[in-house]
Design a protein around this motif. Sequence first.
Motif, short mmCIF file in Angstrom:
data_model
loop_
_atom_site.label_atom_id
_atom_site.label_comp_id
_atom_site.label_asym_id
_atom_site.label_seq_id
_atom_site.Cartn_x
_atom_site.Cartn_y
_atom_site.Cartn_z
N GLY A 1 40.03 5.93 -23.77
CA GLY A 1 40.19 6.84 -22.67
C GLY A 1 41.49 6.35 -21.98
N ILE A 2 41.75 6.33 -20.73
CA ILE A 2 43.02 5.72 -20.13
C ILE A 2 43.02 4.22 -20.19
CG2 ILE A 2 42.58 5.85 -17.79
CD1 ILE A 2 45.39 7.12 -17.44
N ALA A 3 42.10 3.67 -20.04
CA ALA A 3 41.99 2.23 -19.80
C ALA A 3 42.45 1.45 -21.21
CB ALA A 3 40.65 1.66 -19.31
N SER B 1 39.68 10.41 -25.39
CA SER B 1 38.85 11.31 -24.79
C SER B 1 38.30 10.79 -23.63
CB SER B 1 37.75 11.63 -25.77
OG SER B 1 36.79 12.31 -25.32
C1 LIG Z 1 35.76 15.63 -13.41
C2 LIG Z 1 36.36 14.34 -13.19
C3 LIG Z 1 37.70 14.29 -12.40
C4 LIG Z 1 38.19 12.89 -12.06
N1 LIG Z 1 39.34 12.95 -11.48
C5 LIG Z 1 40.04 12.02 -11.31
C6 LIG Z 1 41.33 11.76 -10.72
O1 LIG Z 1 41.95 12.71 -10.35
N2 LIG Z 1 41.84 10.53 -10.31
C7 LIG Z 1 41.29 9.25 -11.02
O2 LIG Z 1 41.81 8.27 -10.59
N3 LIG Z 1 39.95 9.25 -11.55
C8 LIG Z 1 39.45 10.51 -11.70
N4 LIG Z 1 38.30 10.55 -12.28
C9 LIG Z 1 37.65 9.19 -12.76
C10 LIG Z 1 38.28 8.89 -14.00
O3 LIG Z 1 38.51 10.02 -14.92
C11 LIG Z 1 37.77 7.54 -14.50
O4 LIG Z 1 37.61 6.61 -13.91
C12 LIG Z 1 38.66 7.26 -15.85
O5 LIG Z 1 39.41 8.24 -16.99
C13 LIG Z 1 37.92 6.01 -16.79
O6 LIG Z 1 38.75 5.61 -17.69
P1 LIG Z 1 38.25 4.66 -18.82
O7 LIG Z 1 39.38 4.83 -19.84
O8 LIG Z 1 37.85 3.70 -18.00
O9 LIG Z 1 37.27 5.37 -19.63
P2 LIG Z 1 37.03 6.88 -20.50
O10 LIG Z 1 38.17 7.62 -20.21
O11 LIG Z 1 35.36 7.26 -20.49
O12 LIG Z 1 37.01 6.23 -21.75
C14 LIG Z 1 36.08 5.48 -22.55
C15 LIG Z 1 36.27 5.81 -23.91
O13 LIG Z 1 35.52 4.60 -24.52
C16 LIG Z 1 35.02 5.41 -25.71
N5 LIG Z 1 33.63 4.60 -26.03
C17 LIG Z 1 32.61 4.12 -25.35
N6 LIG Z 1 31.85 3.34 -26.14
C18 LIG Z 1 32.06 3.30 -27.31
C19 LIG Z 1 31.85 2.44 -28.47
N7 LIG Z 1 30.66 1.73 -28.41
N8 LIG Z 1 32.57 2.49 -29.57
C20 LIG Z 1 33.66 3.39 -29.56
N9 LIG Z 1 34.44 4.31 -28.45
C21 LIG Z 1 33.58 3.91 -27.22
C22 LIG Z 1 34.41 6.76 -25.10
O14 LIG Z 1 34.10 7.71 -26.11
C23 LIG Z 1 35.64 7.20 -24.45
O15 LIG Z 1 36.53 7.95 -24.91
C24 LIG Z 1 37.75 11.74 -12.64
C25 LIG Z 1 36.30 11.93 -13.23
C26 LIG Z 1 35.70 13.26 -13.73
C27 LIG Z 1 34.40 13.26 -14.53
#
Ligand SMILES: Cc1cc2nc3c(=O)[nH]c(=O)nc-3n(C[C@H](O)[C@H](O)[C@H](O)COP(=O)(O)OP(=O)(O)OC[C@H]3O[C@@H](n4cnc5c(N)ncnc54)[C@H](O)[C@@H]3O)c2cc1C
Length: 263
Positions: free
Chosen positions: A23-25, A50
Amino acid sequence: MIIPCGEVDRWLKSADVIVVGCGIAGVCAAIAAREAGAAALVLERSSGCSGSTAAAAGHFYLGGGTAVQIACGFHDDAQALADYLTAVASSPDEEKISAFAEGSAAHFAWLEARGVPFDRSYYPLKAVIQPGRECLIWTGNERVWPFRDQARPAPRGHKVAFDGLEGGGALALDHLAAHARTIGVEAVFDTKVDALVCEGDRIAPKFDGIAEALAAPDTQLRLFGKPEIVGKRRMGLALALGASIEEARAKARNAAAAVSTTP
Ligand SMILES: Cc1cc2nc3c(=O)[nH]c(=O)nc-3n(C[C@H](O)[C@H](O)[C@H](O)COP(=O)(O)OP(=O)(O)OC[C@H]3O[C@@H](n4cnc5c(N)ncnc54)[C@H](O)[C@@H]3O)c2cc1C
């Protein structure tokens, strides 16, 4: 699951930094590691970048004088951003808020320099998400009493440049993933991480008192397994349900107090 290093009979890949999740992080962490000179490998369980990011609208809450705020004629600085975040948080973490506020304008520049597009424009109307490519929008309660008296207001929602209400998160992720590929971050998809390999005795602290902590009904623990903490970060969370907020809080506090760690 933890697998002792000695039980691994072959290694398919190696890297200096392994990031779990694209994901973005994850993609930002991998880019930062690669740009610092490390061989970075991302493991993602889905078939592409994703996560929640792919569903996100594409608003980045940033301030402190971003290039868009300046271009649109809004004055903002790190102190005003920190004051607002402190005012709206129920238990503000000063260290975290100040790090976020001081780095915020630079974070904007970091994203843009790695391909995430932002228009130099302002959407003055009230909306959850602006329908067009306009970037800057008021997304919080900055202009609302009492916050307007506690922190100098500025619009800080930065929408990724595209026409439409949905897809901004996916668009930002696409650009960052393309940049990651260009600089040599390796990604392996359809690969779920479900074990860590441990070299030496232990990679996580030993937790005691877990049974006592979970003795009360409707109580759960999330232990992060960190061997140490930096600043005010948490080593775990206690979750509880109660007939009232006070009861739930008391149960969670008791559960947290029952857990102790040995490094
Ligand atoms: C409908 C919606 C709208 C939103 N709009 C906004 C917005 O406009 N602005 C904003 O700041 N935030 C928004 N958010 C919140 C934001 O999307 C999330 O806070 C952010 O995308 C989290 O990013 P991340 O990289 O931490 O997690 P994710 O994007 O969830 O990425 C985590 C990734 O890790 C993978 N993963 C997990 N476990 C494992 C494993 N064991 N092995 C391998 N891969 C794994 C997953 O498949 C996933 O691809 C929104 C959320 C939603 C649902």
